[in-house]
Scaffold this active site. Structure first.
Site, PDB file in Angstrom:
ATOM      1  N   THR A 178       0.848  -1.188   0.000  1.00 14.33           N
ATOM      2  CA  THR A 178       0.000   0.000   0.000  1.00 14.33           C
ATOM      3  C   THR A 178       0.889   1.245   0.000  1.00 14.33           C
ATOM      4  OG1 THR A 178      -1.760   1.191   1.188  1.00 14.33           O
ATOM      5  CG2 THR A 178      -0.179  -0.013   2.524  1.00 14.33           C
ATOM      6  N   HIS A 234       2.286 -11.852  14.011  1.00 15.54           N
ATOM      7  CA  HIS A 234       3.343 -12.468  14.825  1.00 15.54           C
ATOM      8  C   HIS A 234       3.081 -13.947  15.077  1.00 15.54           C
ATOM      9  CE1 HIS A 234       6.937 -12.366  16.958  1.00 15.54           C
ATOM     10  NE2 HIS A 234       6.719 -11.396  17.828  1.00 15.54           N
TER      11      HIS A 234
END
Length: 420
Positions: free
Chosen positions: A329, A381
């Site tokens: 992005t 994560h």
């Protein structure tokens, strides 16, 4: 009567919304003409007339309906109604325009500015009467041209301006205080986008790591070869192709960043389907460049432009949006200096590009002004460890700061020549 039903945008879509009718009820439409825009929670697609005839709208714009519902009907026996009347109207307009042109030639002799100015009452917010609007449309002139043509302001014009509501605030330099509100119904696409963004925050262990890139080499490369690149490929060389290419190489070095969670399993694709976030009038869309690792910079630029144009035109398909293993992005086009991009599920990583700014940096023990860009990697994560996320971002940085590595890998041209 021929029934036109709501088509299915995809297997999982059961409800859509007619965002806009492109024609009115009673209009004559041609076969294969686009008559409406249908918006689902995934994409926007056109509604096509299957036959020529007179249209009868059944479902109004802005209403959510089930897939397969009859949206409108077409009477194939209907005939065009606009041909003959429109010709007469054109003849009338031509006659009136010739008369008006003749009268305008005589106006400088008469000079009657007061008559013109009576239709223009106001100082900044000029109000135009219906008669004046019609005259302006027939003559093909806008309000600015009319105001520029005014020669004189008289007593009558000042009195009319002062008599307008809120005129005292305008002339005294104070602003009129308003507390108006506008309410708009949330579109199906915006609803789905909201749900996905909230679910990402709640269902992933998202972290963001940052770095910065010296864009000197890429900017110099674009400046040197831009004209030749444009002449050969028909498109300008931008920054997104460099970043996409760098990402595909970094994903090979750190496959965990390209992974996805599927139930109790982790999927590691050996290909790179890169989603490019595009801001459209309908909201944020992420079309996918499939097998981006096989494309060169020119192919990437052309494909990215094709998908971006389709997205902004509201003609992007479900196939263009589905899949994707990683997303890029670019908030820099809007002036963003630094941000934490949000994941595009079920992907595990997203790279954020930002604005390029000249900043002082230390180069070989000396302070130099370089064009710098902050980059950010948001990652899940649960599948990506800190070492892999940081290593991936450093890899992207190294590839961008030495563009030859995008083609030759880690070795320089001299090292390859000498087989070192």
């Amino acid at each position: 009567m021929i029934e036109i039903k709501i088509p299915s945008p995809g297997e999982s879509v059961t409800e859509v919304e007619i965002s806009n009718w492109l024609v009115d009820s009673g209009d004559y439409v041609e076969k294969d003409q686009e008559i409406a825009e249908i918006e689902s929670d995934k994409a926007t697609l056109p509604l096509i007339a299957s036959e020529s005839g007179t249209l009868e709208i059944i479902v109004p714009a802005g209403e959510a309906v089930k897939v397969g519902t009859v949206a409108c009907k077409i009477d194939p026996s209907g005939e065009p109604k606009e041909t003959k009347p429109s010709q007469k109207e054109e003849e009338k307009k031509e006659k009136s325009s010739t008369k008006d042109q003749a009268s305008r030639k005589e106006e400088p002799k008469e000079k009657s500015p007061e008559k013109k100015n009576t239709e223009k009452t106001g100082y900044e917010d000029v109000k135009v009467s219906p008669v004046a609007k019609k005259m302006m449309q027939e003559e093909g002139v806008d309000l600015e041209a009319i105001l520029k043509g005014l020669k004189r302001i008289g007593k009558q014009e000042v009195e009319q301006a002062l008599a307008q509501p809120g005129a005292s605030n305008v002339f005294s330099g104070t602003k009129e205080v308003t507390r108006n509100e506008e309410r708009k119904k949330m579109s199906q696409l915006r609803k789905k986008l909201s749900q996905r963004l909230v679910s990402v925050k709640n269902e992933t262990a998202m972290l963001t790591t940052f770095n910065e890139v010296d864009m000197t080499e890429i900017i110099a490369l674009r400046k040197k070869y831009q004209s030749r690149f444009l002449e050969k490929h028909g498109i300008k060389l931008g920054f997104m192709s460099f970043f996409t290419r760098a990402v595909t190489l970094a994903l090979k070095a750190f496959p965990a960043v390209n992974s996805q969670i599927d139930g109790e399993e982790i999927i590691y694709p050996d290909y790179s389907d890169i989603g490019i976030a595009v801001q459209t009038p309908k909201g944020l869309m992420v079309p996918v460049v499939r097998n981006a690792e096989t494309m060169n910079l020119a192919e990437l630029e052309l494909k990215i432009k094709e998908l971006a144009d389709k997205g902004r035109a509201g003609r992007i398909s479900i196939d263009d949006l589905t899949g994707g293993t990683f997303t890029i992005t670019n908030g820099g086009v809007f002036g963003s200096l630094l941000s934490t991009p949000i994941l595009n599920p079920p992907q595990s990583g997203i790279l954020g590009m930002h604005n390029i700014q000249d900043r002082p940096v230390a180069v070989n023990g000396k302070v130099e002004i370089r064009p710098m860009m902050y980059i950010a990697l948001s990652y899940d994560h649960r599948t990506i460890d800190g070492k892999e996320s940081v290593g991936f971002l450093v890899k992207v940085k190294e590839l961008l700061e030495a563009p030859y590595k995008l083609l030759l890998g880690e070795k320089s041209a001299e090292e390859m020549l000498l087989d070192l």
